[in-house]
Design a protein around this motif. Sequence first.
Motif, mmCIF file in Angstrom:
data_model
loop_
_atom_site.group_PDB
_atom_site.id
_atom_site.type_symbol
_atom_site.label_atom_id
_atom_site.label_comp_id
_atom_site.label_asym_id
_atom_site.label_seq_id
_atom_site.Cartn_x
_atom_site.Cartn_y
_atom_site.Cartn_z
ATOM 1 N N VAL A 52 17.258 25.989 -5.082
ATOM 2 C CA VAL A 52 17.408 25.824 -6.534
ATOM 3 C C VAL A 52 17.490 27.200 -7.196
ATOM 4 C CG1 VAL A 52 16.119 25.117 -8.588
ATOM 5 C CG2 VAL A 52 16.389 23.536 -6.678
ATOM 6 N N TRP A 53 16.601 28.100 -6.780
ATOM 7 C CA TRP A 53 16.618 29.470 -7.305
ATOM 8 C C TRP A 53 17.943 30.166 -6.987
ATOM 9 C CZ3 TRP A 53 16.793 34.110 -4.558
ATOM 10 C CH2 TRP A 53 16.615 35.267 -5.328
ATOM 11 N N ALA A 54 18.427 29.989 -5.748
ATOM 12 C CA ALA A 54 19.696 30.604 -5.341
ATOM 13 C C ALA A 54 20.865 30.076 -6.164
ATOM 14 C CB ALA A 54 19.946 30.368 -3.852
ATOM 15 N N ALA A 55 20.733 28.856 -6.669
ATOM 16 C CA ALA A 55 21.782 28.270 -7.499
ATOM 17 C C ALA A 55 21.706 28.753 -8.949
ATOM 18 C CB ALA A 55 21.683 26.747 -7.460
ATOM 19 N N GLY A 56 20.683 29.548 -9.257
ATOM 20 C CA GLY A 56 20.571 30.100 -10.590
ATOM 21 C C GLY A 56 19.687 29.304 -11.530
ATOM 22 N N LEU A 57 18.946 28.341 -10.987
ATOM 23 C CA LEU A 57 18.037 27.548 -11.805
ATOM 24 C C LEU A 57 16.620 28.100 -11.680
ATOM 25 C CD1 LEU A 57 19.258 23.973 -10.839
ATOM 26 C CD2 LEU A 57 19.905 25.326 -12.833
ATOM 27 N N ASP A 58 15.801 27.782 -12.654
ATOM 28 C CA ASP A 58 14.404 28.190 -12.625
ATOM 29 C C ASP A 58 13.621 27.164 -11.803
ATOM 30 O OD1 ASP A 58 11.744 28.818 -13.047
ATOM 31 O OD2 ASP A 58 11.968 29.058 -15.220
ATOM 32 N N PRO A 59 13.110 27.532 -10.628
ATOM 33 C CA PRO A 59 12.379 26.567 -9.805
ATOM 34 C C PRO A 59 11.122 26.021 -10.487
ATOM 35 C CG PRO A 59 12.301 28.751 -8.811
ATOM 36 C CD PRO A 59 13.199 28.834 -9.998
ATOM 37 N N ASP A 60 10.600 26.732 -11.476
ATOM 38 C CA ASP A 60 9.438 26.229 -12.206
ATOM 39 C C ASP A 60 9.782 25.019 -13.072
ATOM 40 O OD1 ASP A 60 7.732 28.125 -11.133
ATOM 41 O OD2 ASP A 60 8.112 29.558 -12.754
ATOM 42 N N GLU A 61 11.075 24.812 -13.324
ATOM 43 C CA GLU A 61 11.523 23.694 -14.145
ATOM 44 C C GLU A 61 11.954 22.493 -13.313
ATOM 45 O OE1 GLU A 61 14.557 24.986 -16.819
ATOM 46 O OE2 GLU A 61 13.306 26.538 -17.702
ATOM 47 N N VAL A 62 11.882 22.595 -11.993
ATOM 48 C CA VAL A 62 12.349 21.523 -11.110
ATOM 49 C C VAL A 62 11.179 20.967 -10.316
ATOM 50 C CG1 VAL A 62 13.886 20.968 -9.195
ATOM 51 C CG2 VAL A 62 14.627 22.592 -10.935
ATOM 52 N N ARG A 63 10.942 19.669 -10.474
ATOM 53 C CA ARG A 63 9.915 18.980 -9.687
ATOM 54 C C ARG A 63 10.610 17.945 -8.826
ATOM 55 N NH1 ARG A 63 7.753 16.959 -14.284
ATOM 56 N NH2 ARG A 63 7.391 15.039 -13.143
ATOM 57 N N LEU A 64 10.263 17.894 -7.554
ATOM 58 C CA LEU A 64 10.903 16.944 -6.643
ATOM 59 C C LEU A 64 10.630 15.501 -7.032
ATOM 60 C CD1 LEU A 64 10.407 18.595 -3.164
ATOM 61 C CD2 LEU A 64 12.433 18.587 -4.605
ATOM 62 N N ASP A 65 9.567 15.260 -7.748
ATOM 63 C CA ASP A 65 9.241 13.886 -8.148
ATOM 64 C C ASP A 65 9.788 13.528 -9.531
ATOM 65 O OD1 ASP A 65 7.549 15.456 -9.649
ATOM 66 O OD2 ASP A 65 5.750 14.293 -9.209
ATOM 67 N N ASP A 66 10.687 14.344 -10.071
ATOM 68 C CA ASP A 66 11.302 14.082 -11.376
ATOM 69 C C ASP A 66 12.690 13.487 -11.167
ATOM 70 O OD1 ASP A 66 12.447 14.059 -13.881
ATOM 71 O OD2 ASP A 66 12.115 16.192 -14.274
ATOM 72 N N PRO A 67 12.826 12.156 -11.285
ATOM 73 C CA PRO A 67 14.114 11.518 -11.010
ATOM 74 C C PRO A 67 15.205 11.888 -12.018
ATOM 75 C CG PRO A 67 12.587 9.914 -11.901
ATOM 76 C CD PRO A 67 11.806 11.190 -11.673
ATOM 77 N N ASP A 68 14.835 12.481 -13.151
ATOM 78 C CA ASP A 68 15.843 12.928 -14.111
ATOM 79 C C ASP A 68 16.513 14.226 -13.678
ATOM 80 O OD1 ASP A 68 15.438 10.765 -15.823
ATOM 81 O OD2 ASP A 68 13.833 11.806 -16.900
ATOM 82 N N ARG A 69 15.852 14.992 -12.816
ATOM 83 C CA ARG A 69 16.399 16.272 -12.345
ATOM 84 C C ARG A 69 16.780 16.254 -10.875
ATOM 85 N NH1 ARG A 69 15.808 21.182 -15.428
ATOM 86 N NH2 ARG A 69 17.182 22.082 -13.919
ATOM 87 N N VAL A 70 16.013 15.488 -10.068
ATOM 88 C CA VAL A 70 16.189 15.531 -8.614
ATOM 89 C C VAL A 70 16.410 14.116 -8.087
ATOM 90 C CG1 VAL A 70 15.128 16.164 -6.415
ATOM 91 C CG2 VAL A 70 14.721 17.570 -8.444
ATOM 92 N N GLU A 71 17.479 13.956 -7.324
ATOM 93 C CA GLU A 71 17.759 12.680 -6.673
ATOM 94 C C GLU A 71 17.544 12.850 -5.172
ATOM 95 O OE1 GLU A 71 21.490 9.677 -5.770
ATOM 96 O OE2 GLU A 71 21.748 11.271 -7.257
#
Length: 74
Positions: free
Chosen positions: A42-61
Motif C-alpha cells: 500500500v505504501w509502495a502504491a503511494g497510499l498512507d498505510p495508517d489510513e488502510v485497515r484490512l478489516d475495512d470493507p470500504d477500503r480493502v476487499e
Amino acid sequence: MSHSFATVVVHPPEPDHRGRRVTVAGSTMGYARDAVDVLWLVWAAGLDPDEVRLDDPDRVECRGAGPEVWTCPG
C-alpha cells in the motif's frame, strides 16, 4: 501521499504458496504473505498505510479468504 480513496484488493491465496496478490487501484503491487506485506505494498502504491485497515470493507476487499488467511489449505 494520501489519496481520498483507492481500492485495495487482496486476492485469494496462490496455490504455489507465493501468498496473496495485492492490487491497488487495479495495478498489481506484488504478493503478500501477511498483513505487514500488504501495508508495505500500500505504501509502495503511494497510499498512507495508517489510513488502510484490512478489516475495512470500504477500503480493502479480501477475496477468497479473510485477512487472517495467507496460504492455501493443504
